[in-house]
Design an enzyme around this catalytic site. Structure first.
Site, PDB file in Angstrom:
ATOM      1  N   ALA A  74     -10.751  18.263 -19.895  1.00  0.00           N
ATOM      2  CA  ALA A  74     -12.107  19.411 -20.660  1.00  0.00           C
ATOM      3  C   ALA A  74     -13.352  19.649 -20.763  1.00  0.00           C
ATOM      4  O   ALA A  74     -13.809  20.828 -20.273  1.00  0.00           O
ATOM      5  CB  ALA A  74     -11.583  19.382 -22.313  1.00  0.00           C
TER       6      ALA A  74
ATOM      7  N   CYS B  16     -26.458   5.862  -7.642  1.00  0.00           N
ATOM      8  CA  CYS B  16     -27.726   5.525  -7.818  1.00  0.00           C
ATOM      9  C   CYS B  16     -27.097   4.321  -8.622  1.00  0.00           C
ATOM     10  O   CYS B  16     -26.468   4.444 -10.220  1.00  0.00           O
ATOM     11  CB  CYS B  16     -28.734   5.979  -8.514  1.00  0.00           C
TER      12      CYS B  16
ATOM     13  N   THR C  73      -9.621   9.870 -16.147  1.00  0.00           N
ATOM     14  CA  THR C  73     -10.280   8.262 -15.821  1.00  0.00           C
ATOM     15  C   THR C  73      -9.365   8.182 -16.691  1.00  0.00           C
ATOM     16  O   THR C  73      -8.324   7.159 -14.878  1.00  0.00           O
ATOM     17  CB  THR C  73     -11.982   7.951 -16.073  1.00  0.00           C
TER      18      THR C  73
HETATM   19  N1  PLP Z   1     -12.112  13.105 -11.051  1.00  0.00           N
HETATM   20  C1  PLP Z   1     -13.550  13.962 -10.695  1.00  0.00           C
HETATM   21  C2  PLP Z   1     -13.027  14.416  -9.145  1.00  0.00           C
HETATM   22  C3  PLP Z   1     -15.008  13.811 -11.347  1.00  0.00           C
HETATM   23  O1  PLP Z   1     -15.045  15.027 -11.091  1.00  0.00           O
HETATM   24  C4  PLP Z   1     -14.711  13.474 -12.519  1.00  0.00           C
HETATM   25  C5  PLP Z   1     -15.715  13.544 -13.253  1.00  0.00           C
HETATM   26  O2  PLP Z   1     -17.188  13.601 -12.577  1.00  0.00           O
HETATM   27  C6  PLP Z   1     -13.265  12.285 -13.169  1.00  0.00           C
HETATM   28  C7  PLP Z   1     -12.327  12.670 -12.673  1.00  0.00           C
HETATM   29  C8  PLP Z   1     -13.239  11.655 -14.287  1.00  0.00           C
HETATM   30  O3  PLP Z   1     -12.765  12.690 -15.470  1.00  0.00           O
HETATM   31  P1  PLP Z   1     -13.380  11.959 -16.628  1.00  0.00           P
HETATM   32  O4  PLP Z   1     -14.888  11.686 -16.651  1.00  0.00           O
HETATM   33  O5  PLP Z   1     -13.399  12.771 -17.557  1.00  0.00           O
HETATM   34  O6  PLP Z   1     -13.110  10.717 -17.015  1.00  0.00           O
END
Ligand code: PLP
Length: 385
Positions: free
Chosen positions: A203, A326, A74
Site C-alpha cells: 500500500a 549502506c 516483504t
Molecule cells: N519489493 C520492492 C520492489 C520494493 O521496492 C519493496 C520496498 O521497498 C518491497 C518489495 C518491500 O515492500 P514492503 O515495504 O511492503 O515490505
C-alpha cells in the site's frame, strides 16, 4: 524563522498518504468490530475489509477471491518463496525481499540481466531446461520450480517483460511470482492478463499506509499457510486483520486506479532527463535504453559519492535516495547496478529521484540544477583534497 521549502522526491521508498486513504483510515478506526465476529459490529468491519479487497484486486486486474492481506509485501513474498519448491529462480535485480528468502531455500539460482537491467530470457530458458519439470510438458506440479520476476525495479524503474517471462515459464511448467510493488498504481499492471501465478503489492508505495500488503494467488496455485493460529484470510494468513490499514489500502487503490488512465508522467521524465543532461553532461541515466517507470530516474554522477550528494541535496530541501546500499556505516555497491555491469566509479555516484502526481516540472528542474551544483562542489573538494 521560516521553514525551508522541502521537495519530496523519494516516492519509491514510500509515497505520502493520499487524502482518500487518510479519510478511510480514520473512519475505519471507529469501526471497531472484529471482522471475524458475526454480530453487526463485526459485519461492519468485515464489509470494510471486503470492499478494500475488491478495490486492491481491481488495481491489479484480478478477482478479489484470491487476494490475501499481509503485513507488508516483504511478508507476502516470503510466504510464497517459503513454500516447498524444488527450485527457486530469481532475476538478479530483484529486491532483497525476494533474494534473501530465495537464498535461504538452498535451491536458488539467479537469472542474468542485460546492461539496461532487462532479464536475459535466453538465460532463464537455459536454467529452466535443466529442470526435470520440462518432462511434465509444461504441466505445473506442486513442489516444482518457482520463478520470481519483478514488474519494475525500485532503484532504476526498469520494467521487466513479465508476459514474456510467463510464456517461457509456461513451457517448462514453472510457477511465476511477480513482485508488482513498484509497478502497481504507477503503470497499468494486470496480473491475470500476464498470467502470473502470484502477484504482490504494497500500500505505501502508492499512497496507502505503511505495514499493509497483499498477495494474490491464481486459482490452482495454492500454497501452505505461512502464519497459522487463526482462520483469517481464508486460513492462509492467521491473525486479526488490520482493518484501518486495509480500508486505507483500498481507498488508495481506488484513487490510483482512477488516476492511471488520467495522468501521464512520461513527458515530465523526458523533460527532467534532458535538463539533467544539459546541466550535468557526463551524468549517466541508468537503464536508459529500457522501458522504465514514468516517475523514476536513476542518475549516476561519475566521480561523486552518492551519499555525499544525497546529504547535500537534503540540506537544500530535496529528499532523494542513493543507489548504493549502506549498512553498518559501510557503503556497498548496489546489487542491481552490479548485475547490470555498471562500473564502480559510475555506480558510486548513483542517485535515485522518484516522484508522484503532485510533483511539478519546475521542482524537478530545480532539483537537476541543485544536483549539478552539489556535484560541482563535491568534485572541487575532491580536487583540492
Ligand atoms: N519489493 C520492492 C520492489 C520494493 O521496492 C519493496 C520496498 O521497498 C518491497 C518489495 C518491500 O515492500 P514492503 O515495504 O511492503 O515490505
Amino acid at each position: 524563522m521560516t521553514q525551508a521549502r522541502r521537495t519530496y522526491l523519494d516516492f519509491n521508498a514510500t509515497a505520502p498518504l493520499r487524502p482518500e486513504a487518510r479519510a478511510a483510515l480514520f473512519a475505519a478506526v471507529e469501526t471497531f468490530g472484529n471482522p471475524s465476529s458475526v454480530h453487526a459490529e463485526g459485519r461492519a468491519a468485515r464489509a470494510l475489509v471486503e470492499a478494500a479487497r475488491a478495490s486492491v484486486a481491481r488495481l491489479i486486474g484480478v478477482r478479489a477471491a484470491g487476494l490475501t492481506f499481509t503485513s507488508s509485501a516483504t511478508e507476502a513474498l516470503n510466504t510464497v518463496i517459503a513454500a516447498p519448491w524444488g527450485r527457486v529462480i530469481a532475476v538478479a535485480t530483484e529486491h532483497a525481499a525476494v533474494l534473501a528468502p530465495a537464498s535461504r531455500t538452498g535451491a536458488f539460482e539467479s537469472v542474468r540481466v542485460d546492461g539496461c537491467g532487462v532479464i536475459d530470457l535466453g538465460h532463464l530458458e537455459l536454467l529452466l531446461a535443466k529442470s526435470s519439470d520440462a518432462v511434465g510438458g509444461g504441466r505445473k506440479v506442486a513442489g516444482g520450480t518457482l520463478v520470481c520476476v519483478q514488474a519494475a525495479n525500485n532503484e532504476t524503474g526498469v520494467v521487466q517483460p513479465v508476459d514474456k517471462v510467463v510464456s517461457v515459464c509456461s513451457a517448462y511448467g514453472a510457477f511465476v511470482l511477480c513482485d508488482a510493488v513498484q509497478a502497481a498504481g504507477k503503470i497499468p499492471f494486470d496480473a491475470a492478463e500476464f498470467g502470473v501465478d502470484y502477484a504482490v503489492v504494497s500500500a505505501h508505495k502508492f499512497g496507502g499506509p505503511k505495514g499493509i500488503g497483499a498477495l494474490w494467488t491464481a486459482p490452482g496455485a495454492g500454497i501452505p499457510a505461512f502464519i497459522v493460529g487463526g482462520g483469517q484470510e481464508q486460513g492462509l494468513r492467521g491473525g486479526t486483520q488490520n482493518v484501518p490499514g486495509i480500508a486505507a489500502f483500498g481507498a488508495a487503490a481506488e484513487a490510483a486506479t482512477a488516476e492511471l488512465g488520467a495522468l501521464d508522467m512520461a513527458p515530465l521524465k523526458a523533460d527532467f532527463e534532458s535538463k539533467l543532461k544539459s546541466v550535468l553532461p557526463d551524468c549517466v541515466i541508468v537503464g536508459e535504453g529500457a522501458e522504465r517507470l514514468p516517475q523514476t530516474v536513476c542518475a549516476a554522477v561519475p566521480g561523486c559519492a552518492a551519499e555525499t550528494l544525497v546529504i547535500a541535496l537534503d540540506l537544500q530541501g530535496y529528499a532523494v535516495s542513493s543507489g548504493a546500499a549502506c549498512s553498518s556505516g559501510k557503503v556497498s555497491k548496489s546489487h542491481v547496478l552490479t548485475a547490470m555491469g555498471v562500473g564502480d566509479t559510475v555506480a558510486a555516484g548513483a542517485v535515485r529521484i522518484s516522484w508522484g502526481r503532485a510533483t511539478a516540472a519546475s521542482d524537478l528542474a530545480k532539483c537537476a540544477a541543485a544536483l549539478a551544483a552539489c556535484a560541482e562542489r563535491s568534485r572541487h573538494i575532491e580536487r583540492v583534497a
